[in-house]
Design a protein around this motif. Sequence first.
Motif: not given
Length: 148
Positions: A10-11, A60, A64-65, A68
């Motif tokens: 989940r991203i 991951i 993700k960071k 987002e």
Amino acid sequence: MEEGFRHIVRIADTDLDGKKPVIHALTGIKGIGLRMARSITNHLGIPAMTKLGELDDETIAKLKKFVEEEIESLPSWMLNRRKDYHTGKDLHLLNKDIDFARMLDIERMIKIRAYRGMRHARGYKVRGQRTRSTGRKGATVGVIRRKK
């Protein structure tokens, strides 16, 4: 499939397939195309053709960071919302933000009664396409022949 494999990652509020390579999986996020995905993997130093589910937790989390929060650190010509009307900043919008910004832009054009806004409001084609024969809504228009 090994033990640490993730089938779903989940991203950016999107479930991505872990069986796909990283660059192809990232294109599942609205607002990230193949070119942007390639530049993200190059920027972070992640092998592009590695399966997304095979990446470790640290990688991951870094991915993700970046997607987002830090995606605006890429060159401004790669971003999808340069010189935003309200803020004046270069932004890169993802998911629902793209739809919301588009809706606000159309509402602004309608409000200032720009030509494009009026076309949007009436439901006509906006970008100069022909409307004589296409773009019709409802019943077909034709000629009815009289019987002899």
